[in-house]
Design a protein around this motif. Structure first.
Motif, PDB file in Angstrom:
ATOM      1  N   ARG A 222       0.869  -1.178   0.000  1.00 25.26           N
ATOM      2  CA  ARG A 222       0.000   0.000   0.000  1.00 25.26           C
ATOM      3  C   ARG A 222       0.903   1.225   0.000  1.00 25.26           C
ATOM      4  NH1 ARG A 222      -5.405   1.034   1.517  1.00 25.26           N
ATOM      5  NH2 ARG A 222      -5.780   3.213   2.125  1.00 25.26           N
ATOM      6  N   VAL A 223       0.762   2.026  -1.056  1.00 23.96           N
ATOM      7  CA  VAL A 223       1.618   3.195  -1.231  1.00 23.96           C
ATOM      8  C   VAL A 223       0.762   4.446  -1.119  1.00 23.96           C
ATOM      9  CG1 VAL A 223       3.256   4.367  -2.747  1.00 23.96           C
ATOM     10  CG2 VAL A 223       3.099   1.861  -2.773  1.00 23.96           C
ATOM     11  N   SER A 224       1.146   5.347  -0.232  1.00 27.28           N
ATOM     12  CA  SER A 224       0.428   6.606  -0.060  1.00 27.28           C
ATOM     13  C   SER A 224       1.175   7.713  -0.788  1.00 27.28           C
ATOM     14  CB  SER A 224       0.306   6.945   1.423  1.00 27.28           C
ATOM     15  OG  SER A 224      -0.356   8.185   1.595  1.00 27.28           O
ATOM     16  N   ILE A 225       0.434   8.449  -1.625  1.00 28.62           N
ATOM     17  CA  ILE A 225       1.018   9.533  -2.398  1.00 28.62           C
ATOM     18  C   ILE A 225       0.517  10.866  -1.863  1.00 28.62           C
ATOM     19  CG2 ILE A 225       1.301  10.531  -4.697  1.00 28.62           C
ATOM     20  CD1 ILE A 225       2.513   7.772  -4.416  1.00 28.62           C
ATOM     21  N   ASP A 226       1.430  11.733  -1.454  1.00 33.06           N
ATOM     22  CA  ASP A 226       1.102  13.077  -0.983  1.00 33.06           C
ATOM     23  C   ASP A 226       0.957  13.987  -2.200  1.00 33.06           C
ATOM     24  OD1 ASP A 226       0.838  15.512   0.222  1.00 33.06           O
ATOM     25  OD2 ASP A 226       2.841  15.552   1.109  1.00 33.06           O
ATOM     26  N   LEU A 227      -0.248  14.509  -2.410  1.00 36.42           N
ATOM     27  CA  LEU A 227      -0.514  15.366  -3.557  1.00 36.42           C
ATOM     28  C   LEU A 227      -0.374  16.848  -3.221  1.00 36.42           C
ATOM     29  CD1 LEU A 227      -3.671  13.490  -4.915  1.00 36.42           C
ATOM     30  CD2 LEU A 227      -1.290  13.220  -5.644  1.00 36.42           C
TER      31      LEU A 227
ATOM     32  N   ALA B 183      -4.107   6.756  -1.889  1.00 34.59           N
ATOM     33  CA  ALA B 183      -3.418   5.490  -1.662  1.00 34.59           C
ATOM     34  C   ALA B 183      -3.619   4.558  -2.841  1.00 34.59           C
ATOM     35  CB  ALA B 183      -3.920   4.834  -0.377  1.00 34.59           C
ATOM     36  N   SER B 184      -2.617   3.749  -3.094  1.00 32.39           N
ATOM     37  CA  SER B 184      -2.670   2.758  -4.159  1.00 32.39           C
ATOM     38  C   SER B 184      -2.203   1.424  -3.614  1.00 32.39           C
ATOM     39  CB  SER B 184      -1.766   3.178  -5.323  1.00 32.39           C
ATOM     40  OG  SER B 184      -1.643   2.137  -6.275  1.00 32.39           O
TER      41      SER B 184
ATOM     42  N   PRO C  80     -16.074  13.090   3.482  1.00 34.55           N
ATOM     43  CA  PRO C  80     -14.642  12.791   3.451  1.00 34.55           C
ATOM     44  C   PRO C  80     -14.174  12.037   4.686  1.00 34.55           C
ATOM     45  CG  PRO C  80     -14.972  15.042   4.127  1.00 34.55           C
ATOM     46  CD  PRO C  80     -16.335  14.481   3.846  1.00 34.55           C
ATOM     47  N   SER C  81     -14.872  10.964   5.045  1.00 35.93           N
ATOM     48  CA  SER C  81     -14.502  10.208   6.237  1.00 35.93           C
ATOM     49  C   SER C  81     -13.286   9.345   5.972  1.00 35.93           C
ATOM     50  CB  SER C  81     -15.678   9.334   6.677  1.00 35.93           C
ATOM     51  OG  SER C  81     -16.082   8.481   5.617  1.00 35.93           O
ATOM     52  N   GLU C  82     -12.618   8.961   7.032  1.00 37.39           N
ATOM     53  CA  GLU C  82     -11.429   8.134   6.899  1.00 37.39           C
ATOM     54  C   GLU C  82     -11.828   6.696   6.596  1.00 37.39           C
ATOM     55  OE1 GLU C  82      -8.383   9.193   6.915  1.00 37.39           O
ATOM     56  OE2 GLU C  82      -9.005  11.263   7.278  1.00 37.39           O
ATOM     57  N   GLY C  83     -10.924   5.948   6.030  1.00 34.92           N
ATOM     58  CA  GLY C  83     -11.192   4.546   5.737  1.00 34.92           C
ATOM     59  C   GLY C  83     -10.173   4.010   4.761  1.00 34.92           C
ATOM     60  N   GLU C  84     -10.333   2.737   4.419  1.00 39.02           N
ATOM     61  CA  GLU C  84      -9.406   2.093   3.502  1.00 39.02           C
ATOM     62  C   GLU C  84      -9.564   2.612   2.080  1.00 39.02           C
ATOM     63  OE1 GLU C  84      -6.914  -0.135   4.225  1.00 39.02           O
ATOM     64  OE2 GLU C  84      -7.380   0.526   6.244  1.00 39.02           O
ATOM     65  N   THR C  85     -10.773   3.095   1.740  1.00 36.37           N
ATOM     66  CA  THR C  85     -11.036   3.606   0.406  1.00 36.37           C
ATOM     67  C   THR C  85     -10.650   5.078   0.319  1.00 36.37           C
ATOM     68  OG1 THR C  85     -12.860   2.055   0.071  1.00 36.37           O
ATOM     69  CG2 THR C  85     -12.836   4.012  -1.317  1.00 36.37           C
ATOM     70  N   ASN C  86     -10.114   5.489  -0.819  1.00 40.36           N
ATOM     71  CA  ASN C  86      -9.776   6.896  -1.011  1.00 40.36           C
ATOM     72  C   ASN C  86     -11.047   7.729  -1.100  1.00 40.36           C
ATOM     73  OD1 ASN C  86      -6.783   6.820  -1.408  1.00 40.36           O
ATOM     74  ND2 ASN C  86      -7.348   5.436  -3.067  1.00 40.36           N
ATOM     75  N   ARG C  87     -11.120   8.787  -0.328  1.00 40.66           N
ATOM     76  CA  ARG C  87     -12.230   9.730  -0.380  1.00 40.66           C
ATOM     77  C   ARG C  87     -11.665  11.132  -0.502  1.00 40.66           C
ATOM     78  NH1 ARG C  87     -14.107   5.706   3.099  1.00 40.66           N
ATOM     79  NH2 ARG C  87     -16.183   4.897   2.555  1.00 40.66           N
ATOM     80  N   LEU C  88     -11.948  11.773  -1.626  1.00 44.62           N
ATOM     81  CA  LEU C  88     -11.412  13.094  -1.913  1.00 44.62           C
ATOM     82  C   LEU C  88     -12.567  14.062  -2.103  1.00 44.62           C
ATOM     83  CD1 LEU C  88      -8.696  12.014  -4.518  1.00 44.62           C
ATOM     84  CD2 LEU C  88      -8.432  12.273  -2.049  1.00 44.62           C
TER      85      LEU C  88
ATOM     86  N   THR D 246     -17.984  14.112  -3.010  1.00 44.93           N
ATOM     87  CA  THR D 246     -16.811  13.348  -2.598  1.00 44.93           C
ATOM     88  C   THR D 246     -16.545  12.256  -3.621  1.00 44.93           C
ATOM     89  OG1 THR D 246     -17.096  13.752  -0.243  1.00 44.93           O
ATOM     90  CG2 THR D 246     -15.850  11.794  -0.854  1.00 44.93           C
ATOM     91  N   ALA D 247     -15.315  12.189  -4.074  1.00 45.26           N
ATOM     92  CA  ALA D 247     -14.901  11.139  -5.002  1.00 45.26           C
ATOM     93  C   ALA D 247     -14.388   9.948  -4.207  1.00 45.26           C
ATOM     94  CB  ALA D 247     -13.815  11.662  -5.926  1.00 45.26           C
ATOM     95  N   THR D 248     -14.906   8.781  -4.505  1.00 45.01           N
ATOM     96  CA  THR D 248     -14.466   7.552  -3.849  1.00 45.01           C
ATOM     97  C   THR D 248     -13.753   6.681  -4.876  1.00 45.01           C
ATOM     98  OG1 THR D 248     -16.369   7.639  -2.368  1.00 45.01           O
ATOM     99  CG2 THR D 248     -15.211   5.546  -2.525  1.00 45.01           C
ATOM    100  N   ILE D 249     -12.547   6.260  -4.514  1.00 44.10           N
ATOM    101  CA  ILE D 249     -11.725   5.467  -5.439  1.00 44.10           C
ATOM    102  C   ILE D 249     -11.078   4.331  -4.665  1.00 44.10           C
ATOM    103  CG2 ILE D 249      -9.868   5.524  -7.150  1.00 44.10           C
ATOM    104  CD1 ILE D 249     -10.196   8.731  -6.743  1.00 44.10           C
ATOM    105  N   ALA D 250     -11.263   3.123  -5.117  1.00 47.18           N
ATOM    106  CA  ALA D 250     -10.622   1.980  -4.479  1.00 47.18           C
ATOM    107  C   ALA D 250      -9.118   2.037  -4.724  1.00 47.18           C
ATOM    108  CB  ALA D 250     -11.192   0.680  -5.028  1.00 47.18           C
ATOM    109  N   PRO D 251      -8.289   1.812  -3.699  1.00 49.51           N
ATOM    110  CA  PRO D 251      -6.832   1.848  -3.887  1.00 49.51           C
ATOM    111  C   PRO D 251      -6.341   0.893  -4.969  1.00 49.51           C
ATOM    112  CG  PRO D 251      -7.371   1.880  -1.558  1.00 49.51           C
ATOM    113  CD  PRO D 251      -8.661   1.618  -2.283  1.00 49.51           C
ATOM    114  N   SER D 252      -7.047  -0.209  -5.168  1.00 51.30           N
ATOM    115  CA  SER D 252      -6.637  -1.167  -6.209  1.00 51.30           C
ATOM    116  C   SER D 252      -6.866  -0.631  -7.607  1.00 51.30           C
ATOM    117  CB  SER D 252      -7.399  -2.479  -6.037  1.00 51.30           C
ATOM    118  OG  SER D 252      -8.801  -2.265  -6.084  1.00 51.30           O
ATOM    119  N   ASN D 253      -7.643   0.463  -7.724  1.00 45.87           N
ATOM    120  CA  ASN D 253      -7.905   1.081  -9.023  1.00 45.87           C
ATOM    121  C   ASN D 253      -6.986   2.261  -9.298  1.00 45.87           C
ATOM    122  OD1 ASN D 253      -9.954  -0.675  -9.780  1.00 45.87           O
ATOM    123  ND2 ASN D 253     -11.565   0.575  -8.856  1.00 45.87           N
ATOM    124  N   VAL D 254      -6.033   2.482  -8.418  1.00 48.99           N
ATOM    125  CA  VAL D 254      -5.067   3.568  -8.609  1.00 48.99           C
ATOM    126  C   VAL D 254      -3.749   2.956  -9.108  1.00 48.99           C
ATOM    127  CG1 VAL D 254      -3.803   5.462  -7.527  1.00 48.99           C
ATOM    128  CG2 VAL D 254      -6.144   4.935  -6.792  1.00 48.99           C
TER     129      VAL D 254
END
Length: 266
Positions: free
Chosen positions: A154-159, A166-167, A201-209, A253-261
């Motif tokens: 699991r790689v976190s990218i600071d934008l 996260a990917s 924009p709650s915290e969790g395993e899924t990306n929420r932007l 809020t955009a939700t993106i699964a880390p496996s799709n990044v």
């Protein structure tokens, strides 16, 4: 000419509309000169005999005098010699290659110096122009954290400005990309992988932007919606054309699964 991550270029010579001379064919001439055989040179370079023979013929046709003279023997290994003209071509190519390498080193050093008004080197901006991808979203950032599992990472990218994504990729992919904390990376996301909903924009395993809808282009069945995020980033999603709440100015809020990044490096 360069080590991994350095500025590099490919030297190719062309005369008129004839075939090009690149590093591969220069290496072929060098191998023939060292081994005295086209078949042996082909084997060393991982080429078929025909491929090597065609390369030799193309080179001989390109210049006003042969670079390689071969005796009969074919695949069995007839003798071949590199002519003085061929040796001169090798020297000229390698000399130009060295000069280009030195020039690129100087250029890279100049581009790496941080610009006072943007806090980064011009090289970073220059290479941003070269990335082309079919993914609608390409978000550039810096690797902030890596959590390795047995198979995946699991790689976190600071934008920037507190924005992160996260990917989840395989550990082998992470190693092959040379990803490490502090190194630049690009997150690639297909617009169809972005799910837009109410602002949560709650915290969790899924990306929420979280962001604001700034553009919408409607089609017959789907619409392309652009969401403005922080740090000057935008995210594009494709949604059903019937989705009426995602109008310009709406919060979402955009939700993106880390496996799709997907992650990329330059």
């Amino acid at each position: 000419m360069s080590i991994d991550g350095d500025l590099s270029a490919s030297l190719v010579l062309r005369r008129g509309g004839l075939a090009r001379v690149g590093l591969e064919r220069i290496a072929l001439i060098e191998a023939i000169g060292g081994l005295g055989s086209i078949s042996a040179a082909a084997k060393q370079l991982g080429l078929s005999y025909k491929g090597a023979w065609d390369g030799v013929q193309a080179l001989n046709n390109l210049f006003d005098a042969p670079l390689v003279v071969a005796n009969a023997g074919g695949k069995a290994g007839g003798a071949a010699i590199v002519t003085p003209r061929g040796l001169a071509v090798i020297r000229a190519f390698r000399e130009v290659e060295r000069e280009i390498g030195a020039a690129l080193s100087r250029l890279e050093a100049g581009l790496a110096a941080p610009e006072p008004d943007i806090g980064q080197g011009l090289g970073d901006l220059f290479w941003s122009l070269g990335l082309r991808t079919s993914a609608r979203n390409a978000l550039r950032g810096t690797v902030a954290a890596i959590a390795d599992g047995e198979v995946t990472a699991r790689v976190s990218i600071d934008l920037g400005e507190g924005l992160a994504i996260a990917s989840i990729i395989t550990r082998r992919s992470r190693e092959e990309l040379g990803l490490a904390v502090g190194k630049p990376a690009v997150a690639l996301i297909k617009s169809s992988f972005v799910v837009l909903g109410d602002d949560d924009p709650s915290e969790g395993e899924t990306n929420r932007l979280a962001g604001t809808v700034v553009d919408r282009e409607d089609g017959g069945e789907v619409s392309e919606v652009t969401l403005a995020l922080s740090a000057g980033k935008t995210l594009v999603a494709t949604v059903a054309a019937s989705e009426a709440t995602l109008v310009v100015g709406a919060r979402a809020t955009a939700t993106i699964a880390p496996s799709n990044v997907i992650l990329a490096v330059e």
